[in-house]
Design a protein around this motif. Structure first.
Motif, PDB file in Angstrom:
ATOM      1  N   PRO A  73      -7.164  38.688  57.205  1.00 37.65           N
ATOM      2  CA  PRO A  73      -5.759  39.081  57.088  1.00 37.65           C
ATOM      3  C   PRO A  73      -5.606  40.597  57.146  1.00 37.65           C
ATOM      4  CG  PRO A  73      -6.642  38.423  54.953  1.00 37.65           C
ATOM      5  CD  PRO A  73      -7.699  38.122  55.965  1.00 37.65           C
ATOM      6  N   VAL A  74      -4.539  41.047  57.779  1.00 33.84           N
ATOM      7  CA  VAL A  74      -4.185  42.466  57.762  1.00 33.84           C
ATOM      8  C   VAL A  74      -3.588  42.802  56.398  1.00 33.84           C
ATOM      9  CG1 VAL A  74      -2.757  44.260  58.829  1.00 33.84           C
ATOM     10  CG2 VAL A  74      -3.726  42.412  60.232  1.00 33.84           C
ATOM     11  N   TYR A  75      -2.685  41.929  55.944  1.00 30.82           N
ATOM     12  CA  TYR A  75      -2.141  42.054  54.589  1.00 30.82           C
ATOM     13  C   TYR A  75      -1.555  40.717  54.163  1.00 30.82           C
ATOM     14  CZ  TYR A  75       2.469  42.610  56.875  1.00 30.82           C
ATOM     15  OH  TYR A  75       3.601  42.420  57.632  1.00 30.82           O
ATOM     16  N   SER A  76      -1.406  40.559  52.863  1.00 33.32           N
ATOM     17  CA  SER A  76      -0.623  39.471  52.282  1.00 33.32           C
ATOM     18  C   SER A  76       0.450  40.097  51.402  1.00 33.32           C
ATOM     19  CB  SER A  76      -1.497  38.517  51.462  1.00 33.32           C
ATOM     20  OG  SER A  76      -2.287  37.687  52.300  1.00 33.32           O
ATOM     21  N   ALA A  77       1.667  39.590  51.520  1.00 34.30           N
ATOM     22  CA  ALA A  77       2.805  40.099  50.753  1.00 34.30           C
ATOM     23  C   ALA A  77       3.272  39.020  49.779  1.00 34.30           C
ATOM     24  CB  ALA A  77       3.944  40.492  51.693  1.00 34.30           C
ATOM     25  N   TYR A  78       3.560  39.428  48.546  1.00 34.78           N
ATOM     26  CA  TYR A  78       3.924  38.452  47.523  1.00 34.78           C
ATOM     27  C   TYR A  78       4.709  39.121  46.412  1.00 34.78           C
ATOM     28  CZ  TYR A  78      -0.133  40.466  45.052  1.00 34.78           C
ATOM     29  OH  TYR A  78      -1.014  41.326  44.451  1.00 34.78           O
ATOM     30  N   ILE A  79       5.278  38.301  45.546  1.00 34.02           N
ATOM     31  CA  ILE A  79       5.945  38.790  44.340  1.00 34.02           C
ATOM     32  C   ILE A  79       4.999  38.576  43.167  1.00 34.02           C
ATOM     33  CG2 ILE A  79       7.898  38.460  42.781  1.00 34.02           C
ATOM     34  CD1 ILE A  79       9.515  37.567  45.261  1.00 34.02           C
ATOM     35  N   TYR A  80       4.774  39.620  42.403  1.00 37.86           N
ATOM     36  CA  TYR A  80       3.854  39.576  41.261  1.00 37.86           C
ATOM     37  C   TYR A  80       4.451  38.729  40.155  1.00 37.86           C
ATOM     38  CZ  TYR A  80       1.060  41.498  37.353  1.00 37.86           C
ATOM     39  OH  TYR A  80       0.239  41.664  36.263  1.00 37.86           O
ATOM     40  N   THR A  98       8.446  42.691  40.899  1.00 41.39           N
ATOM     41  CA  THR A  98       7.556  43.614  41.592  1.00 41.39           C
ATOM     42  C   THR A  98       7.089  42.987  42.896  1.00 41.39           C
ATOM     43  OG1 THR A  98       6.773  44.520  39.483  1.00 41.39           O
ATOM     44  CG2 THR A  98       5.464  45.004  41.450  1.00 41.39           C
ATOM     45  N   TYR A  99       7.422  43.660  44.007  1.00 37.59           N
ATOM     46  CA  TYR A  99       6.959  43.246  45.326  1.00 37.59           C
ATOM     47  C   TYR A  99       5.617  43.920  45.601  1.00 37.59           C
ATOM     48  CZ  TYR A  99      11.731  41.596  46.179  1.00 37.59           C
ATOM     49  OH  TYR A  99      12.938  40.936  46.097  1.00 37.59           O
ATOM     50  N   VAL A 100       4.673  43.154  46.113  1.00 41.79           N
ATOM     51  CA  VAL A 100       3.327  43.672  46.350  1.00 41.79           C
ATOM     52  C   VAL A 100       2.903  43.369  47.785  1.00 41.79           C
ATOM     53  CG1 VAL A 100       0.918  43.691  45.602  1.00 41.79           C
ATOM     54  CG2 VAL A 100       2.744  43.258  43.933  1.00 41.79           C
ATOM     55  N   ILE A 101       2.238  44.341  48.404  1.00 42.93           N
ATOM     56  CA  ILE A 101       1.597  44.141  49.701  1.00 42.93           C
ATOM     57  C   ILE A 101       0.161  44.628  49.560  1.00 42.93           C
ATOM     58  CG2 ILE A 101       1.584  44.731  52.162  1.00 42.93           C
ATOM     59  CD1 ILE A 101       4.603  45.343  51.861  1.00 42.93           C
ATOM     60  N   THR A 102      -0.790  43.743  49.795  1.00 39.21           N
ATOM     61  CA  THR A 102      -2.209  44.101  49.687  1.00 39.21           C
ATOM     62  C   THR A 102      -2.885  43.836  51.020  1.00 39.21           C
ATOM     63  OG1 THR A 102      -2.246  43.569  47.326  1.00 39.21           O
ATOM     64  CG2 THR A 102      -4.368  43.663  48.463  1.00 39.21           C
ATOM     65  N   GLY A 103      -3.650  44.833  51.496  1.00 39.73           N
ATOM     66  CA  GLY A 103      -4.211  44.722  52.829  1.00 39.73           C
ATOM     67  C   GLY A 103      -5.645  45.195  52.936  1.00 39.73           C
ATOM     68  N   ALA A 104      -6.161  45.105  54.143  1.00 39.09           N
ATOM     69  CA  ALA A 104      -7.545  45.472  54.430  1.00 39.09           C
ATOM     70  C   ALA A 104      -7.609  46.194  55.768  1.00 39.09           C
ATOM     71  CB  ALA A 104      -8.423  44.227  54.460  1.00 39.09           C
ATOM     72  N   VAL A 105      -8.315  47.311  55.794  1.00 36.06           N
ATOM     73  CA  VAL A 105      -8.500  48.089  57.026  1.00 36.06           C
ATOM     74  C   VAL A 105      -9.771  47.580  57.714  1.00 36.06           C
ATOM     75  CG1 VAL A 105      -8.826  50.374  58.017  1.00 36.06           C
ATOM     76  CG2 VAL A 105      -7.418  50.094  55.955  1.00 36.06           C
ATOM     77  N   PRO A 106      -9.695  47.137  58.968  1.00 33.58           N
ATOM     78  CA  PRO A 106     -10.902  46.646  59.649  1.00 33.58           C
ATOM     79  C   PRO A 106     -12.005  47.700  59.673  1.00 33.58           C
ATOM     80  CG  PRO A 106      -8.937  46.091  60.900  1.00 33.58           C
ATOM     81  CD  PRO A 106      -8.499  47.020  59.808  1.00 33.58           C
ATOM     82  N   GLY A 107     -13.235  47.241  59.450  1.00 30.48           N
ATOM     83  CA  GLY A 107     -14.387  48.134  59.469  1.00 30.48           C
ATOM     84  C   GLY A 107     -15.183  48.003  60.756  1.00 30.48           C
ATOM     85  N   LYS A 108     -16.415  48.489  60.739  1.00 33.28           N
ATOM     86  CA  LYS A 108     -17.252  48.508  61.935  1.00 33.28           C
ATOM     87  C   LYS A 108     -18.398  47.503  61.870  1.00 33.28           C
ATOM     88  CE  LYS A 108     -16.220  53.366  62.914  1.00 33.28           C
ATOM     89  NZ  LYS A 108     -16.777  54.731  63.114  1.00 33.28           N
TER      90      LYS A 108
END
Length: 276
Positions: A73-80, A194-204
């Motif tokens: 996933p690039v990010y997941s968005a949710y309500i805490y 509280t709105y939250v967006i948690t993501g991940a930056v692709p690595g190598k």
């Protein structure tokens, strides 16, 4: 009359199935998990993206922008909304990433194989499968929308591999866990929502199967409201490396600037009007 009653019973039981749906845009079917119904800017969107409304128990629990090429996933968005509830014993995958004509129910690999007559290679063409993580020593299945930030059936809904990235155990069970469990609880005091967006930056690098990208960074941003008024926002980021176990707490603008650099210099906006 008896036939009608049986039909109603079947329909009622179906309401409790888990649902997730691949959609062309977040703006209508599952926008409520985004502040002001507005997803982050397209600068985060990869070329081969899928937008998933993650339903469970006939309710949209969170939303995920998924990278079909990197199989994370690039990010997941949710309500805490942390609360009571158990962990899932099963891991789900997304049938509509296999075939758009398949049903919208989250399902296990074994169930899909049995009902559709396909194999693991078919399931894993555009997404991670269980075997990708089984051989990934030192890496956990890191939730972007954590089960601990949901309640009831919402916890079960987070156990889909479309919400998971390979996260080094030292980070996932160390500083990132502290951020999820302790820092978020402290920072959200006084917030009605509280709105939250948690993501991940692709690595190598990739997991041993060679199919799933190992992110270089894990990040999270939050927008806190009192009533309908935003009163504060913050961010956090951590390097996802085997020997790293540190989370940097940031102002939202600082996180967005750092992400802009990590995503090739493209401007990043996570919340409408910067949650201001």
């Amino acid at each position: 009359m008896l036939g009608l009653l049986l039909l109603l019973q079947v329909l009622a039981s179906c309401l409790w199935l888990g649902h997730s749906k691949v959609v062309p845009t977040f703006k209508t079917p599952c926008s409520q998990v985004f502040y002001k119904d507005t997803p982050p800017s397209d600068s985060l969107r990869p070329t081969n993206a899928a937008r998933i409304c993650q339903f469970y128990g006939n309710k949209n629990r969170f939303s995920t922008l998924y990278d079909r090429t990197n199989r994370i996933p690039v990010y997941s968005a949710y309500i805490y909304q942390p609360g009571k509830g158990g962990r899932s014993d099963s891991w789900f995958v997304e049938p509509q990433l296999i075939n758009q004509k398949y049903g919208a129910d989250m399902d296990t690999e074994d169930s899909i194989k049995k009902t559709k007559g396909i194999n693991s290679a078919d399931i894993g063409k555009n997404q991670a499968i269980d075997q990708d993580y089984s051989d990934a020593q030192g890496l956990d299945r890191g939730h972007l929308c954590p089960s601990g930030h949901q309640t009831g059936d919402g916890k079960t809904a987070t156990f889909t591999l479309t919400n998971i990235v390979p996260q080094y155990s030292t980070l996932n069970q160390g500083a990132w866990k502290h951020y999820e469990d302790t820092t978020m609880a402290q920072k959200t005091k006084g917030c009605d929502k509280t709105y939250v967006i948690t993501g991940a930056v692709p690595g190598k690098t990739k997991v041993p199967s060679g199919r799933v990208n190992i992110p270089s960074h894990i990040w999270s941003a939050a927008c806190c409201l009192k009533g309908n008024k935003p009163i504060k926002a913050w961010g956090a980021i951590a390097e996802n490396e085997r020997n790293k176990n540190h989370v940097r707490n940031l102002e939202l603008w600082d996180l967005e600037n750092r992400l802009a650099g990590l995503y090739g210099g493209r401007g990043v906006t996570l919340f409408k009007n910067s949650c201001a």
